[in-house]
Design a protein around this motif. Structure first.
Motif, PDB file in Angstrom:
ATOM      1  N   CYS A 283      88.999 -75.670  28.463  1.00  0.00           N
ATOM      2  CA  CYS A 283      89.544 -76.062  29.825  1.00  0.00           C
ATOM      3  C   CYS A 283      89.688 -74.592  30.371  1.00  0.00           C
ATOM      4  O   CYS A 283      90.193 -73.766  29.874  1.00  0.00           O
ATOM      5  CB  CYS A 283      91.055 -76.564  29.719  1.00  0.00           C
ATOM      6  N   THR A 284      88.999 -74.385  31.518  1.00  0.00           N
ATOM      7  CA  THR A 284      88.766 -73.323  32.070  1.00  0.00           C
ATOM      8  C   THR A 284      90.059 -72.973  33.373  1.00  0.00           C
ATOM      9  O   THR A 284      90.763 -74.018  33.513  1.00  0.00           O
ATOM     10  CB  THR A 284      87.570 -72.988  32.939  1.00  0.00           C
ATOM     11  N   PRO A 285      90.370 -71.620  33.683  1.00  0.00           N
ATOM     12  CA  PRO A 285      91.234 -71.608  34.670  1.00  0.00           C
ATOM     13  C   PRO A 285      91.084 -72.607  36.128  1.00  0.00           C
ATOM     14  O   PRO A 285      91.928 -73.044  36.621  1.00  0.00           O
ATOM     15  CB  PRO A 285      91.558 -70.226  35.085  1.00  0.00           C
ATOM     16  N   THR A 286      89.655 -72.553  36.651  1.00  0.00           N
ATOM     17  CA  THR A 286      89.422 -73.240  37.676  1.00  0.00           C
ATOM     18  C   THR A 286      89.770 -74.774  37.462  1.00  0.00           C
ATOM     19  O   THR A 286      90.166 -75.354  38.087  1.00  0.00           O
ATOM     20  CB  THR A 286      87.901 -73.210  37.987  1.00  0.00           C
ATOM     21  N   GLY A 287      89.358 -75.421  35.978  1.00  0.00           N
ATOM     22  CA  GLY A 287      89.577 -76.822  35.971  1.00  0.00           C
ATOM     23  C   GLY A 287      90.881 -76.933  35.855  1.00  0.00           C
ATOM     24  O   GLY A 287      91.557 -78.047  36.407  1.00  0.00           O
ATOM     25  N   ALA A 288      91.878 -76.127  35.258  1.00  0.00           N
ATOM     26  CA  ALA A 288      93.145 -76.455  35.243  1.00  0.00           C
ATOM     27  C   ALA A 288      93.960 -76.268  36.575  1.00  0.00           C
ATOM     28  O   ALA A 288      94.719 -77.039  36.679  1.00  0.00           O
ATOM     29  CB  ALA A 288      93.805 -75.247  34.236  1.00  0.00           C
ATOM     30  N   ALA A 289      93.399 -75.347  37.385  1.00  0.00           N
ATOM     31  CA  ALA A 289      93.951 -75.195  38.526  1.00  0.00           C
ATOM     32  C   ALA A 289      93.658 -76.539  39.607  1.00  0.00           C
ATOM     33  O   ALA A 289      94.499 -77.285  40.249  1.00  0.00           O
ATOM     34  CB  ALA A 289      93.527 -74.182  39.375  1.00  0.00           C
ATOM     35  N   LEU A 290      92.491 -77.067  39.281  1.00  0.00           N
ATOM     36  CA  LEU A 290      92.128 -78.142  40.083  1.00  0.00           C
ATOM     37  C   LEU A 290      93.111 -79.405  39.701  1.00  0.00           C
ATOM     38  O   LEU A 290      93.441 -80.280  40.588  1.00  0.00           O
ATOM     39  CB  LEU A 290      90.627 -78.549  40.002  1.00  0.00           C
ATOM     40  N   LEU A 291      93.083 -79.616  38.621  1.00  0.00           N
ATOM     41  CA  LEU A 291      94.035 -80.526  37.822  1.00  0.00           C
ATOM     42  C   LEU A 291      95.377 -80.529  38.259  1.00  0.00           C
ATOM     43  O   LEU A 291      95.984 -81.614  38.591  1.00  0.00           O
ATOM     44  CB  LEU A 291      93.839 -80.513  36.302  1.00  0.00           C
ATOM     45  N   ARG A 292      95.955 -79.409  38.277  1.00  0.00           N
ATOM     46  CA  ARG A 292      97.348 -79.100  38.645  1.00  0.00           C
ATOM     47  C   ARG A 292      97.764 -79.152  40.048  1.00  0.00           C
ATOM     48  O   ARG A 292      98.647 -79.883  40.552  1.00  0.00           O
ATOM     49  CB  ARG A 292      97.929 -77.499  38.139  1.00  0.00           C
ATOM     50  N   HIS A 293      96.875 -78.884  40.770  1.00  0.00           N
ATOM     51  CA  HIS A 293      96.817 -79.062  42.288  1.00  0.00           C
ATOM     52  C   HIS A 293      96.796 -80.589  42.654  1.00  0.00           C
ATOM     53  O   HIS A 293      97.729 -81.100  43.624  1.00  0.00           O
ATOM     54  CB  HIS A 293      95.813 -78.134  43.253  1.00  0.00           C
ATOM     55  N   PHE A 294      95.790 -81.450  42.261  1.00  0.00           N
ATOM     56  CA  PHE A 294      95.667 -82.771  42.728  1.00  0.00           C
ATOM     57  C   PHE A 294      96.397 -83.849  41.718  1.00  0.00           C
ATOM     58  O   PHE A 294      96.538 -84.875  42.508  1.00  0.00           O
ATOM     59  CB  PHE A 294      94.132 -83.025  42.712  1.00  0.00           C
ATOM     60  N   ALA A 295      96.713 -83.811  40.634  1.00  0.00           N
ATOM     61  CA  ALA A 295      97.731 -84.177  39.773  1.00  0.00           C
ATOM     62  C   ALA A 295      98.865 -84.981  40.564  1.00  0.00           C
ATOM     63  O   ALA A 295      99.841 -84.140  40.674  1.00  0.00           O
ATOM     64  CB  ALA A 295      97.623 -84.323  38.399  1.00  0.00           C
ATOM     65  N   THR A 296      99.063 -86.151  40.579  1.00  0.00           N
ATOM     66  CA  THR A 296     100.441 -86.820  41.109  1.00  0.00           C
ATOM     67  C   THR A 296     101.430 -86.975  39.844  1.00  0.00           C
ATOM     68  O   THR A 296     102.453 -86.984  39.652  1.00  0.00           O
ATOM     69  CB  THR A 296     100.155 -87.940  41.766  1.00  0.00           C
ATOM     70  N   SER A 297     100.555 -87.159  38.479  1.00  0.00           N
ATOM     71  CA  SER A 297     101.386 -87.230  37.135  1.00  0.00           C
ATOM     72  C   SER A 297     100.131 -87.037  36.234  1.00  0.00           C
ATOM     73  O   SER A 297      99.008 -87.095  36.317  1.00  0.00           O
ATOM     74  CB  SER A 297     101.902 -88.938  37.251  1.00  0.00           C
ATOM     75  N   PHE A 298     100.872 -86.795  34.924  1.00  0.00           N
ATOM     76  CA  PHE A 298      99.927 -86.836  33.847  1.00  0.00           C
ATOM     77  C   PHE A 298     100.586 -87.810  32.848  1.00  0.00           C
ATOM     78  O   PHE A 298     101.704 -87.989  32.493  1.00  0.00           O
ATOM     79  CB  PHE A 298     100.264 -85.144  33.122  1.00  0.00           C
ATOM     80  N   GLY A 299      99.551 -88.567  32.123  1.00  0.00           N
ATOM     81  CA  GLY A 299      99.958 -89.311  31.118  1.00  0.00           C
ATOM     82  C   GLY A 299      98.696 -90.423  30.756  1.00  0.00           C
ATOM     83  O   GLY A 299      97.556 -90.077  31.181  1.00  0.00           O
ATOM     84  N   SER A 300      99.135 -91.394  30.355  1.00  0.00           N
ATOM     85  CA  SER A 300      97.969 -92.396  29.902  1.00  0.00           C
ATOM     86  C   SER A 300      97.506 -93.127  30.834  1.00  0.00           C
ATOM     87  O   SER A 300      98.174 -93.308  32.156  1.00  0.00           O
ATOM     88  CB  SER A 300      98.586 -93.420  28.878  1.00  0.00           C
ATOM     89  N   MET A 301      96.477 -93.886  30.984  1.00  0.00           N
ATOM     90  CA  MET A 301      95.927 -94.859  32.041  1.00  0.00           C
ATOM     91  C   MET A 301      97.042 -95.729  32.432  1.00  0.00           C
ATOM     92  O   MET A 301      97.457 -96.676  31.768  1.00  0.00           O
ATOM     93  CB  MET A 301      94.736 -95.514  31.696  1.00  0.00           C
ATOM     94  N   PRO A 302      97.210 -95.899  33.700  1.00  0.00           N
ATOM     95  CA  PRO A 302      98.095 -96.883  34.171  1.00  0.00           C
ATOM     96  C   PRO A 302      97.411 -98.301  34.303  1.00  0.00           C
ATOM     97  O   PRO A 302      96.024 -98.192  34.089  1.00  0.00           O
ATOM     98  CB  PRO A 302      98.304 -96.558  35.659  1.00  0.00           C
TER      99      PRO A 302
END
Length: 472
Positions: A283-302
């Motif tokens: 996981c790169t800083p760019t990938g981490a930042a994209l995930l952190r910015h756009f994610a509404t939540s983290f967890g298993s598939m709803p």
């Protein structure tokens, strides 16, 4: 509810995330054309089939002036360049040192053939390293800057595109791209996350952080392309799996660092992550930042009805499939959790309050509003309310405490129900206008994007009502 679920069980990098989304859009070729028309000088983005562990997916290749950015170690201007290690690609660092142009780079070493070069993330350097040669380096470094942050250093065996761009240079570059204001805002927010992480890691102010690898043109292409595709898909919620960050160590300009790298670890604070048997930086800083910015939540598939699935492939081969998998679907009848943060204010000027509201929106709040309130001692005041995603309460509470006069912030968890939304583009005599369309329970609502309508009215010297009439 339109839902995007991202599986990051093999980590995440900007190009892999972009590749995964390309499979989800209705017309991949049209989306690629839109990406390549955004105006990054000399940059071309291509999508090619790729197979990992028998699974066919998409690999995104970015070329700058016709050359693909190949991996290379970091290039400070006063150290040797060892090559018997794995090479991280998108770590930035502060450049508070001088850059002499008549230095030498000792390269009296050989390149072993059994080392690994991960390629599933940003590629800042566009040279190749043949394995049976020496590198003469007693040369000068011309700095004819065609771009405010692109330094080309010919090294006798292919040009090195060195980026030494600060956040302001990145903001200038993105601000001139042919994309919507929304895409620009999201891309800049992602870079701001990275800059803040590097500032924390290196102990320097954000203004002193200069993006090295991540500031290169191909990395800008990855970030803006992902934001552009997110605009097109317009998911109402983005759920991300726990992130596999890899294990072991990674070598960067500052020396050997643990995985995840300090910037990545800082960005992923509060996010479920794990390591594993894979040795390397997944996981790169760019990938981490994209995930952190756009994610509404983290967890298993709803629980969701899947309409499309995309695989974004990295270059490197592991025992496991090196990919990010993205599912687009619908979670009918389900709402999502949001937080309402509020505080009472009776001693702020309108200008200061307006500034605080702007900062909260720029930081990614879902909504910010004020309500007239009668305060103690019969003082007129306002109730400031900030609506944010679940899990981001501390972030926005800190902003409210810092930028308002309140001494405390209240938090309340709410469940919201929303309509399924998408963004459509319609052609008019005044140019293309984006229209937000929302559907649910047998009815449809639509509304033109104000920024597009206002821009068209200014450019053609007509009224807003005339532009809206043309949309009908």
């Amino acid at each position: 509810m339109k839902t995007l679920y991202l599986e990051c069980n093999m980590g995440a990098a900007g190009d892999m995330l972009t590749a995964a989304l390309l499979k989800l859009v209705p017309d991949k070729e049209a989306s690629l054309a839109r990406i390549n028309a955004m105006g990054l000088p000399g940059v071309e983005v291509r999508a090619e089939p790729s197979v990992k562990c028998g699974i066919t997916g998409t690999h995104v290749t970015v070329t700058v002036d016709g050359q693909e950015e190949e991996s290379c170690d970091f290039h400070h201007h006063d150290h040797e360049h060892p090559h018997d290690h794995e090479h991280p690609h998108d770590h930035e660092h502060p450049h508070d040192h001088e850059h002499p142009h008549d230095h030498e780079h000792p390269h009296d070493h050989e390149h072993p053939h059994d080392h690994e070069h991960p390629h599933d993330h940003e590629h800042p350097h566009d040279h190749e390293h043949p394995h049976d040669h020496e590198h003469p380096h007693d040369h000068a470094h011309p700095h004819d800057h065609e771009h405010p942050h692109l330094h080309t250093h010919p090294h006798g065996h292919g040009p090195h595109s060195h980026s030494h761009a600060g956040l302001e240079e990145i903001r200038h570059l993105i601000g001139h791209l042919q994309v919507s204001g929304w895409v620009k805002d999201q891309a800049l927010a992602v870079y701001k996350l990275i800059a803040e992480a590097e500032s924390h890691a290196h102990g320097v102010p954000v203004g002193y952080v200069h993006f090295h690898e991540v500031g290169a043109m191909d990395a800008v292409a990855d970030v803006v392309s992902f934001c552009l595709l997110m605009e097109e898909l317009a998911p109402e919620q983005v759920v991300v799996s726990p992130v596999h960050v890899g294990s072991g160590q990674v070598r960067c300009a500052h020396g050997i660092l643990p995985v995840p790298a300090p910037a990545t670890a800082h960005i992923l604070q509060g996010v479920p992550v794990y390591g594993g048997a894979v040795q390397g930086e997944l996981c790169t800083p760019t990938g981490a930042a994209l995930l952190r910015h756009f994610a509404t939540s983290f967890g298993s598939m709803p629980v969701m009805t899947i309409s499309a699935t995309g695989y974004g492939m990295g270059k490197k081969d592991f025992e496991w499939a090196n990919c990010v998998r993205a599912h687009l679907g619908n979670t009918d009848g389900e709402g999502d959790q949001v937080l309402e943060l509020s505080c009472n204010l009776d001693d702020m000027t309108p200008e200061a309050l307006g500034y605080a509201q702007e900062l909260l929106m720029e930081a990614g709040a879902l909504d910010v509003f004020t309500t007239p309130a009668g305060m103690k001692k019969n003082r007129p005041g306002v109730l400031l309310t900030c609506v944010c995603r679940d899990g981001e309460g501390k972030k926005f509470a800190d902003l409210m405490l810092r930028h308002t006069t309140t001494l405390g912030v209240r938090e309340k968890q709410c469940r919201r129900y929303v309509l399924l939304r998408e963004i459509l583009t319609r052609s008019t005599p005044y140019g293309e206008i984006r229209v937000k369309v929302a559907q649910g329970d047998g009815f449809t609502k639509s509304k033109a994007e104000y920024e597009d309508v206002a821009r068209a009215a200014r450019e053609h010297g007509v009224s807003i009502s005339q532009v809206l009439e043309a949309l009908k």
